[in-house]
Write a protein that holds these residues in place. Structure first.
Motif, PDB file in Angstrom:
ATOM      1  N   ASP A 120       5.201   5.665  -2.360  1.00  0.00           N
ATOM      2  CA  ASP A 120       6.515   5.754  -2.301  1.00  0.00           C
ATOM      3  C   ASP A 120       7.285   4.709  -3.066  1.00  0.00           C
ATOM      4  O   ASP A 120       7.217   3.635  -2.607  1.00  0.00           O
ATOM      5  CB  ASP A 120       6.864   5.800  -0.779  1.00  0.00           C
ATOM      6  CG  ASP A 120       8.267   5.569  -0.437  1.00  0.00           C
ATOM      7  OD1 ASP A 120       9.261   6.078  -1.412  1.00  0.00           O
ATOM      8  OD2 ASP A 120       8.642   5.451   0.761  1.00  0.00           O
ATOM      9  N   PRO A 121       7.723   4.982  -4.112  1.00  0.00           N
ATOM     10  CA  PRO A 121       8.311   3.908  -5.076  1.00  0.00           C
ATOM     11  C   PRO A 121       9.630   3.220  -4.350  1.00  0.00           C
ATOM     12  O   PRO A 121       9.930   1.960  -4.874  1.00  0.00           O
ATOM     13  CB  PRO A 121       9.088   4.725  -6.448  1.00  0.00           C
ATOM     14  CG  PRO A 121       8.317   5.853  -6.137  1.00  0.00           C
ATOM     15  CD  PRO A 121       7.922   6.384  -4.838  1.00  0.00           C
ATOM     16  N   THR A 122      10.126   3.758  -3.433  1.00  0.00           N
ATOM     17  CA  THR A 122      11.144   3.088  -2.735  1.00  0.00           C
ATOM     18  C   THR A 122      10.927   2.102  -1.573  1.00  0.00           C
ATOM     19  O   THR A 122      11.539   1.387  -0.959  1.00  0.00           O
ATOM     20  CB  THR A 122      12.304   4.099  -2.151  1.00  0.00           C
ATOM     21  OG1 THR A 122      11.684   4.779  -1.025  1.00  0.00           O
ATOM     22  CG2 THR A 122      12.659   5.004  -3.133  1.00  0.00           C
ATOM     23  N   ALA A 123       9.709   2.050  -1.089  1.00  0.00           N
ATOM     24  CA  ALA A 123       8.922   1.219  -0.051  1.00  0.00           C
ATOM     25  C   ALA A 123       9.459  -0.289  -0.247  1.00  0.00           C
ATOM     26  O   ALA A 123       9.787  -0.871   0.892  1.00  0.00           O
ATOM     27  CB  ALA A 123       7.499   1.425  -0.111  1.00  0.00           C
ATOM     28  N   PRO A 124       9.551  -0.779  -1.416  1.00  0.00           N
ATOM     29  CA  PRO A 124       9.711  -2.348  -1.368  1.00  0.00           C
ATOM     30  C   PRO A 124      11.061  -2.413  -1.371  1.00  0.00           C
ATOM     31  O   PRO A 124      11.496  -3.761  -1.070  1.00  0.00           O
ATOM     32  CB  PRO A 124       9.383  -2.823  -2.856  1.00  0.00           C
ATOM     33  CG  PRO A 124       8.341  -1.870  -3.389  1.00  0.00           C
ATOM     34  CD  PRO A 124       8.793  -0.725  -2.742  1.00  0.00           C
ATOM     35  N   ASN A 125      12.077  -1.460  -1.162  1.00  0.00           N
ATOM     36  CA  ASN A 125      13.551  -1.671  -1.160  1.00  0.00           C
ATOM     37  C   ASN A 125      14.031  -1.092   0.109  1.00  0.00           C
ATOM     38  O   ASN A 125      15.192  -0.907   0.384  1.00  0.00           O
ATOM     39  CB  ASN A 125      14.323  -0.808  -2.425  1.00  0.00           C
ATOM     40  CG  ASN A 125      14.066  -1.773  -3.599  1.00  0.00           C
ATOM     41  OD1 ASN A 125      14.233  -3.069  -3.620  1.00  0.00           O
ATOM     42  ND2 ASN A 125      13.790  -1.122  -4.689  1.00  0.00           N
ATOM     43  N   THR A 126      13.032  -0.625   1.093  1.00  0.00           N
ATOM     44  CA  THR A 126      13.603  -0.066   2.133  1.00  0.00           C
ATOM     45  C   THR A 126      13.760  -1.124   3.274  1.00  0.00           C
ATOM     46  O   THR A 126      12.613  -1.720   3.648  1.00  0.00           O
ATOM     47  CB  THR A 126      12.543   1.091   2.677  1.00  0.00           C
ATOM     48  OG1 THR A 126      12.283   2.096   1.520  1.00  0.00           O
ATOM     49  CG2 THR A 126      12.759   1.750   3.986  1.00  0.00           C
ATOM     50  N   PRO A 127      14.689  -1.213   4.132  1.00  0.00           N
ATOM     51  CA  PRO A 127      14.625  -2.016   5.188  1.00  0.00           C
ATOM     52  C   PRO A 127      14.207  -1.160   6.607  1.00  0.00           C
ATOM     53  O   PRO A 127      14.500  -0.065   6.801  1.00  0.00           O
ATOM     54  CB  PRO A 127      16.432  -2.121   5.655  1.00  0.00           C
ATOM     55  CG  PRO A 127      17.051  -1.427   4.262  1.00  0.00           C
ATOM     56  CD  PRO A 127      16.158  -0.698   3.922  1.00  0.00           C
ATOM     57  N   SER A 160       0.723  -1.328  -0.197  1.00  0.00           N
ATOM     58  CA  SER A 160      -0.196  -0.049  -0.057  1.00  0.00           C
ATOM     59  C   SER A 160       1.025   1.270   0.109  1.00  0.00           C
ATOM     60  O   SER A 160       0.299   2.362  -0.551  1.00  0.00           O
ATOM     61  CB  SER A 160      -0.807  -0.002   1.136  1.00  0.00           C
ATOM     62  OG  SER A 160      -0.314  -0.030   2.424  1.00  0.00           O
ATOM     63  N   ARG A 161       2.033   1.241   0.772  1.00  0.00           N
ATOM     64  CA  ARG A 161       2.876   2.287   0.553  1.00  0.00           C
ATOM     65  C   ARG A 161       3.573   2.676  -0.640  1.00  0.00           C
ATOM     66  O   ARG A 161       3.980   3.719  -1.206  1.00  0.00           O
ATOM     67  CB  ARG A 161       4.004   2.218   1.794  1.00  0.00           C
ATOM     68  CG  ARG A 161       3.616   2.150   3.118  1.00  0.00           C
ATOM     69  CD  ARG A 161       4.793   2.174   4.007  1.00  0.00           C
ATOM     70  NE  ARG A 161       4.573   2.200   5.378  1.00  0.00           N
ATOM     71  CZ  ARG A 161       5.193   2.680   6.430  1.00  0.00           C
ATOM     72  NH1 ARG A 161       6.653   2.760   6.199  1.00  0.00           N
ATOM     73  NH2 ARG A 161       4.715   2.619   7.808  1.00  0.00           N
ATOM     74  N   THR A 162       3.740   1.664  -1.578  1.00  0.00           N
ATOM     75  CA  THR A 162       4.393   1.774  -2.898  1.00  0.00           C
ATOM     76  C   THR A 162       3.536   2.797  -3.818  1.00  0.00           C
ATOM     77  O   THR A 162       4.094   3.299  -4.622  1.00  0.00           O
ATOM     78  CB  THR A 162       4.496   0.414  -3.499  1.00  0.00           C
ATOM     79  OG1 THR A 162       5.283  -0.493  -2.518  1.00  0.00           O
ATOM     80  CG2 THR A 162       5.124   0.339  -4.800  1.00  0.00           C
ATOM     81  N   LEU A 163       2.352   2.783  -3.499  1.00  0.00           N
ATOM     82  CA  LEU A 163       1.431   3.447  -4.262  1.00  0.00           C
ATOM     83  C   LEU A 163       1.965   5.133  -4.475  1.00  0.00           C
ATOM     84  O   LEU A 163       1.823   5.944  -5.280  1.00  0.00           O
ATOM     85  CB  LEU A 163       0.112   3.507  -3.770  1.00  0.00           C
ATOM     86  CG  LEU A 163      -0.631   2.143  -3.927  1.00  0.00           C
ATOM     87  CD1 LEU A 163      -2.027   2.223  -3.539  1.00  0.00           C
ATOM     88  CD2 LEU A 163      -0.625   1.795  -5.509  1.00  0.00           C
TER      89      LEU A 163
END
Length: 844
Positions: free
Chosen positions: A627-634, A622-625
């Protein structure tokens, strides 16, 4: 009405509902008041009536009769809209206390397109009308898995139908009712009037039943929620059986979005007083599930009617069960079957028989309420995380590029465990230094202690206390780059520390180290760095009164010296993720006593393990919508609703082997060591610092701080990997340690709250079958500007699932195993996308 966590220290709140399979009347306000007076919080109600059921069965029978005469034509009949006699639900004041029940007799997973399409139309009508009435929760019957020799073939069409139902409105939550584990008998057609037996033989193949499977229904749920893209309004209503499955199945459901736990009268056993009770294992299960951030509701099914409310029981027979001989007759003579169905439906609508039971029908409810009151007390960490921190994703800090607010410092300072351990380590180091007769760096022979990254000063206070209790005098320096925090340090030095501390406002990487002076007794120390724009040092004593007619003495000469004990709290959730190595490098190799210098901490190690965390995956999606960096954020997160995928079995209890606990397998990725004589992470000449650039990294002199690891984890049970959980351990001094390692934290630093685990997400979840393995490649990367991580996961099928893994102490799964005199390679099943936090890396 929403479940919520209870206040700290109170028992968790149990929302308990009542369900009667034979309930047909609508829930009136009077009925609800009686239920509420008994202690129930909600009731269930079917969306449609038996007359609607009979109408659908008649439509199906008619269609089958027509297909008998025209076998080549396959028109799909349309189920007409609901009428006033088809439903007993209307918008009312009690609607918020009701859970809608979709028709249990439909079959969305039938291989027969006729049965499937009629079932789908029925549910669309019911969900649409329920949403109109304001019902916000509806329970759907779970998929039927076994059809002849095929197993699970209808899951895709079931999931597609659920996806369409979710799209009918924007607020309703859909709960899939599933048994906790798969048993062949669960696919029996014991629901009255089920459509399943109408599935025509040409769409099925004869075959035996599948064996019981602890994770069989979880597998079905995984297919459904994956195709529905982890929809935020899709939940599980979990049926708790009388005999619980193995512990790995229980923990798997703990990680899923549980909204409802259903218990039937058969789930309970009689206690010595012949009253209903649950086994200890059931009690533990419920206590564990009720500790979730959003606790599930409990639904008591067919445990007795509500006292004072008529028990609705149609006097006439129910709609034919359409199975066995009845089903065969229905297919042979659909006209007679049709007439019988119509008569039964009409009789059910107008016939009500009231039965009065003398026994107390609320024993089961009273037991659940008693179980609630006797809930075991929550641990300190559970209380700390309840309501907010559990499964809440937090972006990691950027301590070098950002100046923290006072509130952030305050959160860290609330943890007494960490600072108690730091104080013990400092006191022990001072005592050992004196006992060993080591030479101190100060010209006066005093041990020089420096706290770098002092923040608001908690470690400074602890260092002074350690010095006092150890009886060892120290020369204490505190370095802090945050100008706002430095103001508070000045205040503490004057009002709390009696001006015992030398304060330096500077980035620790460019600090030139402590200096000393040799003034006369009348002179006071005051030192200003040769770099006033980056740092200043002061020890604010009382200002001396000017003495008239006295010759002014020349300023004292500055004499730089080394640091004996370097203290820092720069660790992140993965130990090095907040750039502790980069911050300490210049101090360790140019400012620390080269012979006896100590660093507290002296060593820290990072650990990894694969986990299933569907809630975190859904949140990140849901954050990816935005924030494009969400799936790559630790992310830093207090993990709660998750499951370890790589485990090893612990000894099983004799009385109930199925409850044997499984311990997670957590492996070391890499470590960093600091201090004189340790070798450190680099040689003094491999990094350069100058006055014009705090950290001269133009030639990427930080390469010595790169790390990599390739770790293999056995996964004995199938699952879906959503990411990696990261932990760390740090040696402060000698045997004094900090730990977030799940298997060691209780022993080394119990109740420590300063750090949560770190979570490295996968962009796409990776499914792993039984007896497989996961290989993780993790790298710590750096360039001239930042530090970031990259991670890849590979899934392998082991060739010999029956052979135990070698080197079980370290849980190493070899890539090649010997079997029957020959070597077999394991098969690669899949590989994840590369995860990289470069865009959101920690800036140096």
């Amino acid at each position: 009405m929403d479940s919520s966590s209870s206040p700290a220290g109170d028992p968790p709140v149990y929302y308990v509902g009542q369900h009667e399979s034979k309930r047909q009347l609508p829930i009136s306000p009077q009925t609800w008041r009686k239920a509420h007076d008994c202690g129930y919080d909600m009731l269930t109600n079917p969306i449609t009536t038996p007359l609607f059921h009979s109408r659908v069965l008649a439509l199906l029978a008619t269609q089958l009769s027509e297909l008998k005469d025209r076998p080549l034509e396959h028109p799909i009949p349309a189920v007409s809209s609901l009428s006033a006699t088809d439903t007993a639900i209307t918008p009312c004041k009690t609607i918020s206390y009701l859970i809608g029940l979709a028709s249990p007799w439909v079959d969305l997973s039938s291989p027969d397109p006729l049965v499937y399409n009629i079932s789908r139309q029925v549910l669309e009508l019911e969900i649409s009308y329920a949403a109109f009435c304001g019902l916000n929760k509806v329970v759907l019957p779970g998929p039927k898995l076994q059809y002849g020799s095929s197993h699970g073939d209808g899951l895709v069409q079931y999931a597609c139908a659920v996806q369409e139902l979710l799209a009918l409105n924007n607020f309703m939550q859909i709960l899939i009712h599933l048994p906790m584990m798969y048993h062949p008998d669960q696919d029996g057609d014991d629901v009255e009037g089920s459509l399943s037996p109408f599935t025509r033989k040409e769409y099925t193949e004869e075959g035996g039943k599948s064996k019981h499977d602890f994770l069989g229904t979880w597998d079905a749920w995984h297919v459904i929620r994956s195709l529905c893209k982890y929809h935020a309004r899709l939940f599980v209503a979990l049926a708790i059986p009388r005999h619980l499955p193995a512990i790995h199945a229980q923990t798997r459901w703990h990680s899923e979005p549980l909204k409802l736990l259903s218990l039937t009268a058969q789930t309970f056993i009689p206690n010595p007083k012949d009253k209903p009770a649950l086994t200890k294992y059931h009690q533990d299960l419920i206590h564990r599930y009720m500790r979730l951030r959003t606790p599930p509701w409990i639904l008591l099914c067919d445990v007795g009617p509500i006292p004072g409310v008529p028990n609705v029981e149609p006097e006439t027979s129910k709609p034919p069960k359409a199975k066995g001989h009845d089903s065969a007759d229905a297919l042979k003579e659909p006209e007679k079957f049709l007439q019988a169905l119509i008569e039964v439906g009409q009789n059910d609508q107008r016939t009500i028989q009231t039965s009065v039971k003398t026994k107390n029908p609320t024993y089961h409810l009273a037991y659940i309420r008693n179980l609630q009151e006797k809930s075991p007390p929550q641990s300190f960490l559970e209380l700390f995380g309840a309501g907010y921190y559990h499964d809440f994703l937090q972006n990691p800090l950027q301590p070098l590029s950002h100046n923290l607010e006072s509130e952030s410092y305050e959160v860290f300072e609330r943890d007494p465990v960490k600072y108690d351990l730091y104080e013990s380590a400092i006191r022990r180091a001072l005592t050992d230094w004196v006992s060993a007769g080591k030479t101190a760096s100060s010209p006066s022979g005093t041990i020089v202690v420096a706290v770098v990254g002092a923040g608001r000063g908690p470690l400074v206070t602890r260092a002074l206390q350690a010095s006092e209790t150890a009886g060892v005098k120290i020369e204490l320096w505190a370095v802090e780059k945050n100008p706002n925090a430095f103001v508070l340090l000045q205040y503490h030095n004057e009002h709390t520390w009696s001006n015992q501390v030398h304060l330096v406002q500077s980035d620790m990487r460019s600090w030139e180290g402590p200096v000393s002076t040799q003034p006369s007794p009348q002179q006071q120390q005051q030192y200003h760095s040769s770099h006033p724009h980056t740092h200043q040092s002061q020890k604010p004593p009382p200002q001396p009164q000017p003495q008239p007619q006295q010759q002014q003495q020349p300023p004292p000469q500055l004499q730089p010296h080394k640091i004996d004990i370097l203290i820092s709290e720069l660790l992140g959730s993965f130990a090095d993720n907040e750039l502790s190595p980069e911050c300490l490098d210049p101090l360790i190799h140019t400012r620390l006593n080269p012979t006896h210098g100590l660093s507290i901490p002296s060593r820290y190690t990072s650990y990894l393990t694969p986990i299933a965390a569907p809630k975190l995956h859904a949140d990140i999606a849901s954050r990816t919508l935005t924030d494009p960096t969400a799936p790559n954020t630790p992310y830093v997160v207090m993990l709660h609703a998750f499951d370890y995928l790589s485990t090893q079995q612990q000894p099983a209890p004799e009385k109930n082997p199925a409850t044997a606990a499984a311990a997670p397998i957590i492996k070391e990725a890499w470590s960093f060591t600091h201090g004189s004589g340790t070798g450190g992470s680099l040689s003094p000449s491999s990094i350069s610092f100058n006055n014009n650039n705090q950290n001269n990294m133009n030639n990427n002199n930080n390469k010595h701080n790169t790390r990599s690891a390739r770790l293999t984890f056995p996964t004995p049970h199938r699952g879906c990997m959503h990411g990696l959980a990261g932990y760390f351990e740090a040696v402060l001094y000698a045997e004094i340690e900090l730990s977030t390692h799940p298997l060691r934290a209780e022993r080394k630093s119990r109740d420590m709250t300063s750090w949560f685990p770190i979570y490295f997400p996968l962009k796409t979840p990776l499914y792993t079958p039984d007896h497989s393995s996961l290989t993780i490649t993790m790298r710590r990367c750096t360039d001239a500007r930042k530090v970031w991580y990259e991670w890849i996961v590979e899934s392998f099928l082991e060739p010999s699932p029956g052979v135990e893994n070698r080197d079980s102490a370290n849980n190493v799964v070899g890539a090649v195993m010997e079997q029957k005199g020959r070597k077999e390679k394991k098969v690669r099943l899949g590989v994840s996308e590369v995860g990289s936090s470069r865009e959101c890396g920690c800036v140096m």
